[in-house]
Design an enzyme around this catalytic site. Structure first.
Site, mmCIF file in Angstrom:
data_model
loop_
_atom_site.group_PDB
_atom_site.id
_atom_site.type_symbol
_atom_site.label_atom_id
_atom_site.label_comp_id
_atom_site.label_asym_id
_atom_site.label_seq_id
_atom_site.Cartn_x
_atom_site.Cartn_y
_atom_site.Cartn_z
ATOM 1 N N LYS A 123 0.855 -1.210 0.000
ATOM 2 C CA LYS A 123 0.000 0.000 0.000
ATOM 3 C C LYS A 123 0.879 1.244 0.000
ATOM 4 C CE LYS A 123 -1.830 1.733 4.078
ATOM 5 N NZ LYS A 123 -1.629 3.158 4.330
ATOM 6 N N ASN A 124 1.854 1.297 0.898
ATOM 7 C CA ASN A 124 2.601 2.540 1.095
ATOM 8 C C ASN A 124 3.652 2.774 0.020
ATOM 9 O OD1 ASN A 124 0.971 2.952 3.256
ATOM 10 N ND2 ASN A 124 2.489 2.402 4.804
ATOM 11 N N ARG B 208 -5.285 10.813 4.142
ATOM 12 C CA ARG B 208 -3.870 11.103 4.361
ATOM 13 C C ARG B 208 -3.012 10.619 3.213
ATOM 14 N NH1 ARG B 208 -0.541 12.950 7.183
ATOM 15 N NH2 ARG B 208 -2.273 13.922 8.254
ATOM 16 N N CYS C 126 -5.284 11.871 12.921
ATOM 17 C CA CYS C 126 -6.097 10.643 12.999
ATOM 18 C C CYS C 126 -5.884 10.049 14.384
ATOM 19 C CB CYS C 126 -5.684 9.676 11.899
ATOM 20 S SG CYS C 126 -4.061 8.966 12.165
ATOM 21 N N ARG D 259 -0.477 14.047 13.273
ATOM 22 C CA ARG D 259 -0.082 13.950 11.865
ATOM 23 C C ARG D 259 0.114 15.323 11.200
ATOM 24 N NH1 ARG D 259 -1.593 8.698 10.183
ATOM 25 N NH2 ARG D 259 0.107 8.827 8.674
ATOM 26 N N PRO D 260 0.933 16.186 11.763
ATOM 27 C CA PRO D 260 1.146 17.513 11.155
ATOM 28 C C PRO D 260 1.812 17.392 9.789
ATOM 29 C CG PRO D 260 2.769 17.087 12.850
ATOM 30 C CD PRO D 260 1.787 15.961 12.918
ATOM 31 N N ASP E 289 3.934 20.065 8.730
ATOM 32 C CA ASP E 289 4.894 21.183 8.729
ATOM 33 C C ASP E 289 6.172 20.870 7.959
ATOM 34 O OD1 ASP E 289 5.150 19.324 10.934
ATOM 35 O OD2 ASP E 289 6.797 20.556 11.639
ATOM 36 N N ASP F 107 4.150 0.404 12.406
ATOM 37 C CA ASP F 107 2.885 -0.181 11.922
ATOM 38 C C ASP F 107 2.677 -1.606 12.409
ATOM 39 O OD1 ASP F 107 2.961 1.524 8.693
ATOM 40 O OD2 ASP F 107 2.396 2.180 10.700
ATOM 41 N N ILE G 30 7.372 6.729 17.303
ATOM 42 C CA ILE G 30 7.026 7.420 16.054
ATOM 43 C C ILE G 30 5.716 8.204 16.185
ATOM 44 C CG2 ILE G 30 6.584 7.159 13.580
ATOM 45 C CD1 ILE G 30 9.441 6.322 14.385
ATOM 46 N N ARG H 276 -8.527 -0.725 4.370
ATOM 47 C CA ARG H 276 -7.673 0.342 3.815
ATOM 48 C C ARG H 276 -6.286 -0.199 3.460
ATOM 49 N NH1 ARG H 276 -6.489 5.156 7.109
ATOM 50 N NH2 ARG H 276 -5.205 5.414 5.254
HETATM 51 C C1 EPZ Z 1 3.920 6.852 6.553
HETATM 52 O O1 EPZ Z 1 3.115 7.840 7.181
HETATM 53 C C2 EPZ Z 1 3.025 5.636 6.408
HETATM 54 N N1 EPZ Z 1 1.874 5.982 5.578
HETATM 55 C C3 EPZ Z 1 2.549 5.196 7.793
HETATM 56 O O2 EPZ Z 1 1.774 4.017 7.616
HETATM 57 C C4 EPZ Z 1 3.766 4.856 8.645
HETATM 58 O O3 EPZ Z 1 3.339 4.500 9.941
HETATM 59 C C5 EPZ Z 1 4.681 6.088 8.725
HETATM 60 O O4 EPZ Z 1 5.036 6.501 7.387
HETATM 61 C C6 EPZ Z 1 5.952 5.813 9.500
HETATM 62 O O5 EPZ Z 1 6.672 4.799 8.881
HETATM 63 C C7 EPZ Z 1 2.003 6.002 4.242
HETATM 64 O O6 EPZ Z 1 3.073 5.789 3.695
HETATM 65 C C8 EPZ Z 1 0.766 6.321 3.441
HETATM 66 P P1 EPZ Z 1 5.883 10.165 8.813
HETATM 67 P P2 EPZ Z 1 3.654 9.365 7.259
HETATM 68 O O7 EPZ Z 1 5.763 11.459 8.110
HETATM 69 O O8 EPZ Z 1 4.448 9.680 6.056
HETATM 70 C C9 EPZ Z 1 5.803 13.367 12.293
HETATM 71 C C10 EPZ Z 1 -0.142 2.698 7.727
HETATM 72 O O9 EPZ Z 1 -0.772 2.148 8.630
HETATM 73 N N2 EPZ Z 1 5.657 14.395 11.248
HETATM 74 O O10 EPZ Z 1 7.099 9.313 8.569
HETATM 75 O O11 EPZ Z 1 2.513 10.232 7.601
HETATM 76 C C11 EPZ Z 1 4.582 12.484 12.398
HETATM 77 O O12 EPZ Z 1 3.594 13.082 13.195
HETATM 78 C C12 EPZ Z 1 0.386 4.089 7.947
HETATM 79 O O13 EPZ Z 1 0.119 2.187 6.600
HETATM 80 C C13 EPZ Z 1 5.753 15.728 11.594
HETATM 81 O O14 EPZ Z 1 5.945 16.066 12.761
HETATM 82 O O15 EPZ Z 1 4.612 9.275 8.524
HETATM 83 C C14 EPZ Z 1 5.152 11.239 13.021
HETATM 84 O O16 EPZ Z 1 5.246 11.438 14.411
HETATM 85 C C15 EPZ Z 1 0.129 4.603 9.355
HETATM 86 N N3 EPZ Z 1 5.602 16.674 10.637
HETATM 87 C C16 EPZ Z 1 6.565 11.155 12.429
HETATM 88 O O17 EPZ Z 1 6.852 12.468 11.932
HETATM 89 C C17 EPZ Z 1 5.384 16.339 9.324
HETATM 90 O O18 EPZ Z 1 5.271 17.256 8.478
HETATM 91 C C18 EPZ Z 1 6.726 10.175 11.285
HETATM 92 O O19 EPZ Z 1 5.693 10.426 10.367
HETATM 93 C C19 EPZ Z 1 5.298 14.976 8.984
HETATM 94 C C20 EPZ Z 1 5.446 14.024 9.956
#
Ligand code: EPZ
Length: 418
Positions: free
Chosen positions: A22-23, A92, A116, A121-122, A124, A306, A328, A399
């Site tokens: 998926k990802n 998302r 969520c 999930r910011p 920034d 995950d 995370i 999903r």
């Molecule tokens: C991806 O989400 C995956 N989703 C998530 O899988 C996965 O858990 C995550 O990466 C971590 O490996 C998809 O690929 C569609 P991040 P993503 O940005 O990109 C913080 C699933 O179940 N952050 O790596 O949203 C954030 O809050 C899903 O398949 C900021 O602070 O994750 C988190 O604490 C769930 N600011 C950390 O970074 C930002 O602008 C890592 O998030 C972006 C993220």
């Protein structure tokens, strides 16, 4: 909403084919709008998030169809600035369109993707990276309006923290920017690597693939291509852990073993035997799960967040106490409450830590999924529990899992959906 019924206590045996990731599929599908050509993406999983992404591509003028061997995306007439603002409604995984649209169309409007249940999930880091490339943003009534002005310009961007989505979005914008972008602190998850490989197949020039320093030479013309999405390491990890929890022996066909080191390492610590085979990954659970005193989720190649909830469920059957640390996301321990109801000896230590003590035998219960991976953990608990477990809210599970009931039935589980 349907529910999943499980009569637990069966050791999983046999083999199951692992679906496409998926990802990995989602950012690759988003990237097709940059090619202005015809793409055939093999091994796309048939899951709700992919269906949603395909609808978004259609709303951008792509012609999309499911073929025998994959998804055909004809982006020759993609008109990225035709994206209806409401199209990206609270999904998302569509966030990765932001970078592609900004780079390609020079402007984007999308609903602010809210948080969520697993965390706030910011975005920034995404916006900061785009601003480094020259984009400007304003927000009005929950809609973000982005504009690339006279066009994005390559830049040196240092990600303050690892973010899979922000890295993917930055790459998707940088391939359309004028000049070279150097991205340090890039996420190294396999899904980022897959996206970069797809873009290079289309004609992009990206160096450092698989590392945390990516150099993207922008402004190159991209053409459509054929590309295969790897198998889903989280789905494979889910079934590997379910095999451990039920004391079985399974073959996970096509499992992306090289992307599963941390999960395989965890399984071996628990006493499992894991063997990379021609067809995938063979897993044999031990008679008794050994204790694993600590498990911490980390960015790749560490243990994936995950799979944290599923691992926590499996640990209820292991000897002794285990401390689980979630580093995370801020809210990924909702599984504790239903697990306690099933007889698990689990407790929350603080927002990022929980403790599991085993071995205990779980009893079936009626429960409800609240998000994708928590739902998979509830199903795993049901497989391990005595008696019947009913998991409502399985749309969440859809999903990310093509058909979790079909897959687990192939492994002998007594599970069905009503
Ligand atoms: C991806 O989400 C995956 N989703 C998530 O899988 C996965 O858990 C995550 O990466 C971590 O490996 C998809 O690929 C569609 P991040 P993503 O940005 O990109 C913080 C699933 O179940 N952050 O790596 O949203 C954030 O809050 C899903 O398949 C900021 O602070 O994750 C988190 O604490 C769930 N600011 C950390 O970074 C930002 O602008 C890592 O998030 C972006 C993220």
């Amino acid at each position: 909403m349907d529910s999943i019924h499980i009569h637990g206590g069966v050791c999983l045996q046999g083999k199951v084919r692992i679906q496409g990731s998926k990802n990995a599929a989602l950012p690759v599908l988003a990237a097709t709008i940059l090619t202005k050509g015809i793409n055939l993406i093999h091994n796309c999983p048939k899951i709700a998030d992919v269906y949603l992404m395909l609808e978004l591509l259609r709303s951008l003028g792509c012609v999309v169809s499911w073929e025998e061997d994959g998804v055909r995306v004809d982006a020759r007439n993609a008109a990225p600035n035709k994206m209806p603002v409401s199209a990206i409604k609270g999904m998302r995984s569509s966030l990765c369109l932001l970078g592609a649209l900004l780079g390609e169309a020079g402007e984007v409007a999308m609903e602010y993707p809210g948080g969520c249940v697993i965390g706030e999930r910011p975005i920034d880091l995404h916006l900061a990276a785009f601003r480094s490339l020259g984009a400007e943003f304003r927000e009005e009534n929950g809609i973000i309006y982005g504009n690339a002005g006279k066009g994005l310009m390559g830049a040196h961007i240092d990600m303050p923290r690892s973010s899979v989505g922000a890295t993917e979005n930055t790459v998707l914008a940088a391939v359309s920017a004028e000049g070279v972008t150097v991205l340090t602190g890039a996420a190294r998850e396999p899904e980022v690597e897959t996206l970069c490989k797809y873009l290079c197949r289309c004609g992009a020039q990206i160096e450092g693939i698989g590392t945390d320093r990516l150099v993207i030479v922008g402004g190159r013309r991209l053409s459509g291509t054929e590309f295969g999405v790897p198998a889903d390491r989280i789905v494979a990890g889910t079934y590997l852990l379910a095999c451990l929890g039920t004391g079985g022996a399974v073959l996970l066909e096509d499992a992306p073993v090289s992307h599963m080191e941390a999960v395989v390492g965890f399984a071996c610590r628990m006493g499992a035997e894991c063997q990379e085979a021609q067809e995938g990954l063979y897993v044999q659970a031990p008679g008794r799960l050994l204790s694993c005193d600590r498990l911490t989720t980390e960015i790749y190649p560490g243990f994936p967040t995950d799979l944290q909830s599923v691992a926590l469920v499996v640990m209820t059957a292991a000897e002794g106490k285990c401390l689980i640390e979630e580093t995370i996301f801020e809210n990924r321990f909702r599984i504790l409450e239903p697990l306690r109801r099933m007889g698990g000896k689990v407790r929350l230590i603080d927002a990022g830590k929980a403790e599991v003590e085993g071995p205990v035998f779980l009893n079936g219960t009626e429960t409800e999924a609240w998000e994708l991976r928590g739902g998979a953990a509830l199903v795993t608990a049901g497989l391990m529990a005595d008696g019947e477990t009913i998991v409502k809210g399985c749309d969440y599970i859809d999903r990310g899992y093509e058909n979790i009931c079909r897959d687990l039935r192939e492994l002998g589980a007594r599970i069905y959906r009503v």
